[in-house]
Design a protein around this motif. Structure first.
Motif, PDB file in Angstrom:
ATOM      1  N   MET A   1     -21.740  41.270  22.360  1.00 38.01           N
ATOM      2  CA  MET A   1     -21.100  39.962  22.328  1.00 38.01           C
ATOM      3  C   MET A   1     -21.165  39.384  20.913  1.00 38.01           C
ATOM      4  N   GLN A   2     -20.098  38.732  20.510  1.00 39.14           N
ATOM      5  CA  GLN A   2     -20.055  38.106  19.197  1.00 39.14           C
ATOM      6  C   GLN A   2     -21.060  36.970  19.108  1.00 39.14           C
ATOM      7  N   THR A   3     -21.677  36.829  17.940  1.00 38.99           N
ATOM      8  CA  THR A   3     -22.606  35.737  17.722  1.00 38.99           C
ATOM      9  C   THR A   3     -22.127  34.867  16.572  1.00 38.99           C
ATOM     10  N   THR A   4     -22.432  33.599  16.661  1.00 38.84           N
ATOM     11  CA  THR A   4     -22.103  32.642  15.611  1.00 38.84           C
ATOM     12  C   THR A   4     -23.387  32.292  14.872  1.00 38.84           C
ATOM     13  N   LYS A   5     -23.410  32.519  13.561  1.00 36.96           N
ATOM     14  CA  LYS A   5     -24.603  32.250  12.763  1.00 36.96           C
ATOM     15  C   LYS A   5     -24.560  30.824  12.221  1.00 36.96           C
ATOM     16  N   LEU A   6     -25.753  30.231  12.137  1.00 34.82           N
ATOM     17  CA  LEU A   6     -25.868  28.837  11.729  1.00 34.82           C
ATOM     18  C   LEU A   6     -26.889  28.695  10.606  1.00 34.82           C
ATOM     19  N   ASN A   7     -26.905  27.540   9.978  1.00 32.45           N
ATOM     20  CA  ASN A   7     -27.981  27.197   9.060  1.00 32.45           C
ATOM     21  C   ASN A   7     -28.515  25.821   9.432  1.00 32.45           C
ATOM     22  N   ALA A   8     -29.531  25.366   8.717  1.00 31.53           N
ATOM     23  CA  ALA A   8     -30.194  24.114   9.086  1.00 31.53           C
ATOM     24  C   ALA A   8     -29.267  22.912   8.997  1.00 31.53           C
ATOM     25  N   ASP A   9     -28.228  23.035   8.203  1.00 28.79           N
ATOM     26  CA  ASP A   9     -27.311  21.906   8.006  1.00 28.79           C
ATOM     27  C   ASP A   9     -26.122  21.930   8.964  1.00 28.79           C
ATOM     28  N   SER A  10     -26.000  22.976   9.770  1.00 32.02           N
ATOM     29  CA  SER A  10     -24.882  23.059  10.714  1.00 32.02           C
ATOM     30  C   SER A  10     -24.939  21.890  11.690  1.00 32.02           C
ATOM     31  N   ILE A  11     -23.806  21.229  11.899  1.00 32.57           N
ATOM     32  CA  ILE A  11     -23.721  20.071  12.791  1.00 32.57           C
ATOM     33  C   ILE A  11     -23.112  20.507  14.118  1.00 32.57           C
ATOM     34  N   LEU A  12     -23.845  20.240  15.204  1.00 35.88           N
ATOM     35  CA  LEU A  12     -23.425  20.694  16.526  1.00 35.88           C
ATOM     36  C   LEU A  12     -23.706  19.610  17.568  1.00 35.88           C
ATOM     37  N   PRO A  13     -23.076  19.704  18.741  1.00 36.59           N
ATOM     38  CA  PRO A  13     -23.376  18.756  19.840  1.00 36.59           C
ATOM     39  C   PRO A  13     -24.696  19.105  20.513  1.00 36.59           C
ATOM     40  N   LEU A  14     -25.782  18.816  19.801  1.00 41.85           N
ATOM     41  CA  LEU A  14     -27.111  19.215  20.254  1.00 41.85           C
ATOM     42  C   LEU A  14     -27.880  18.093  20.949  1.00 41.85           C
ATOM     43  N   THR A  15     -27.306  16.896  21.020  1.00 37.30           N
ATOM     44  CA  THR A  15     -27.964  15.825  21.768  1.00 37.30           C
ATOM     45  C   THR A  15     -27.881  16.146  23.255  1.00 37.30           C
ATOM     46  N   TYR A  97     -33.078  26.363  22.834  1.00 34.52           N
ATOM     47  CA  TYR A  97     -31.842  26.401  23.622  1.00 34.52           C
ATOM     48  C   TYR A  97     -30.941  25.210  23.294  1.00 34.52           C
ATOM     49  N   PRO A  98     -29.639  25.450  23.098  1.00 32.37           N
ATOM     50  CA  PRO A  98     -28.847  26.663  23.374  1.00 32.37           C
ATOM     51  C   PRO A  98     -28.777  27.642  22.206  1.00 32.37           C
ATOM     52  N   LEU A  99     -29.655  27.474  21.235  1.00 30.64           N
ATOM     53  CA  LEU A  99     -29.646  28.346  20.076  1.00 30.64           C
ATOM     54  C   LEU A  99     -30.555  29.551  20.305  1.00 30.64           C
ATOM     55  N   GLY A 100     -30.293  30.603  19.578  1.00 34.41           N
ATOM     56  CA  GLY A 100     -31.176  31.752  19.524  1.00 34.41           C
ATOM     57  C   GLY A 100     -31.682  31.897  18.100  1.00 34.41           C
ATOM     58  N   ARG A 101     -32.627  32.785  17.913  1.00 34.29           N
ATOM     59  CA  ARG A 101     -33.220  33.001  16.591  1.00 34.29           C
ATOM     60  C   ARG A 101     -33.380  34.496  16.385  1.00 34.29           C
ATOM     61  N   GLN A 102     -32.847  34.989  15.290  1.00 33.89           N
ATOM     62  CA  GLN A 102     -33.019  36.403  14.976  1.00 33.89           C
ATOM     63  C   GLN A 102     -33.527  36.550  13.553  1.00 33.89           C
ATOM     64  N   ILE A 103     -34.305  37.612  13.345  1.00 36.17           N
ATOM     65  CA  ILE A 103     -34.885  37.857  12.028  1.00 36.17           C
ATOM     66  C   ILE A 103     -34.288  39.129  11.460  1.00 36.17           C
ATOM     67  N   GLN A 104     -33.686  39.016  10.293  1.00 35.57           N
ATOM     68  CA  GLN A 104     -33.125  40.150   9.592  1.00 35.57           C
ATOM     69  C   GLN A 104     -33.582  40.110   8.140  1.00 35.57           C
ATOM     70  N   PHE A 105     -34.176  41.234   7.710  1.00 37.70           N
ATOM     71  CA  PHE A 105     -34.653  41.331   6.323  1.00 37.70           C
ATOM     72  C   PHE A 105     -35.610  40.184   5.993  1.00 37.70           C
ATOM     73  N   ASP A 106     -36.519  39.915   6.938  1.00 39.13           N
ATOM     74  CA  ASP A 106     -37.570  38.904   6.777  1.00 39.13           C
ATOM     75  C   ASP A 106     -37.026  37.482   6.669  1.00 39.13           C
ATOM     76  N   LYS A 107     -35.780  37.273   7.067  1.00 38.04           N
ATOM     77  CA  LYS A 107     -35.187  35.944   7.047  1.00 38.04           C
ATOM     78  C   LYS A 107     -34.734  35.564   8.447  1.00 38.04           C
ATOM     79  N   ALA A 108     -35.146  34.381   8.892  1.00 40.63           N
ATOM     80  CA  ALA A 108     -34.764  33.922  10.228  1.00 40.63           C
ATOM     81  C   ALA A 108     -33.411  33.229  10.172  1.00 40.63           C
ATOM     82  N   GLU A 109     -32.569  33.555  11.150  1.00 36.76           N
ATOM     83  CA  GLU A 109     -31.270  32.907  11.282  1.00 36.76           C
ATOM     84  C   GLU A 109     -31.135  32.351  12.690  1.00 36.76           C
TER      85      GLU A 109
END
Length: 286
Positions: A1-15, A97-109
């Motif tokens: 399944m396709q995943t959408t990558k985010l950063n700390a500044d990404s604005i989402l409907p998280l309330t 939730y609803p976010l996931g966390r993955q680590i690639q090359f010692d960097k969390a996304e």
């Protein structure tokens, strides 16, 4: 399944609407420190929480509560018309939730699955609430300590696997022409958590998931746990010498590492294949 990558500044409907729909039909994986956090919130021992509310020796939270309209059962800690009964002790999966966390090359996304934001499926009214950044959301969820625990246990997983490598590569087992050890590693990577837990057995499963450690800091907790596991392995395998004993010990250590990896949400098949390739690069055979 396709995943959408985010950063700390990404604005989402998280309330959050706090409707509880996310507490149904999920697979919530756990590490040992999270079991302790749950048990503190529940005011019972880690062993009691593990035995009452977890599957497969402790790596997955049981969902056996009331069903929703889709026929999905709620989390064992969910109370209808109230919410989570142990909210302060909830694990990283729930905090993200609803976010996931993955680590690639010692960097969390941070990610979410698919192209459409997951909350909009069952909680479309979140669109009427203020949006916020990923960073602000995670701070509000007090996720940092639980992320630290996750990262620390990834290192514990690798340290356990290193013992499996030593028992195979440095003992003479690999040099003997043994082929069944790597074949078994491959099987381990594809086994269900239920079968893997049965293979490991109660004694080592208890050592892996419910260590007797009194420590509030997750990094220190994981380090103390790591030391206990290494000491137990040294005591149990320090004097073995036959090829069959070495094979069984190596397989057990790799099984433990992969079972912990399952609790961390890692790709155990991919990890086992990587470890097999690494062993082969040192001349081992399959």
């Amino acid at each position: 399944m396709q995943t959408t990558k985010l950063n700390a500044d990404s604005i989402l409907p998280l309330t959050c609407t706090r409707s509880g729909t996310c507490c149904f039909g999920k697979a919530v994986m756990l590490n040992p420190w999270e079991i302790v956090c749950f048990s503190v919130a529940k005011k019972i021992t880690p062993r009691e929480f593990r035995d009452l509310y977890c599957d497969f020796g402790g790596i997955q939270l049981i969902f056996n509560g009331k069903e929703n309209k889709k026929g999905q059962k709620s989390c064992s800690q969910y109370i209808p018309d109230f919410g989570c009964s142990v909210h302060e002790g909830r694990p990283l999966a729930c905090r993200l939730y609803p976010l996931g966390r993955q680590i690639q090359f010692d960097k969390a996304e941070y990610i979410y699955e698919g192209t459409d934001f997951p909350c909009l499926t069952d909680c479309a009214d979140v669109l009427n609430l203020p949006k916020m950044s990923v960073g602000k959301y995670l701070k509000g969820q007090k996720a940092e300590l639980f992320e630290n625990a996750q990262d620390a246990y990834l290192q514990v997983m690798q340290n356990i696997a290193d013992i499996g490598f030593e028992l195979f590569l440095d003992s003479g087992l690999a040099a003997s022409g043994d082929t069944k050890t790597l074949q078994t590693w491959r099987i381990l990577g594809q086994e269900t958590p239920e079968l893997l837990a049965l293979r490991i057995g109660k004694e080592w499963m208890d050592a892996l998931m419910i260590p007797e450690i009194n420590e509030d800091n997750p990094i220190a907790f994981a380090q103390k746990h790591n030391d206990l596991l290494l000491l137990k392995a040294q005591e149990q395998f320090g004097n073995i010498s036959t090829l069959e004993e070495l094979h069984n010990a190596s397989v057990l250590m790799i099984a433990l590492a992969l079972h912990l990896a399952k609790g961390l949400g890692a790709d155990t098949k991919g990890i086992s294949e990587h470890w097999i390739a690494t062993a082969k690069s040192f001349g081992s055979k399959e």
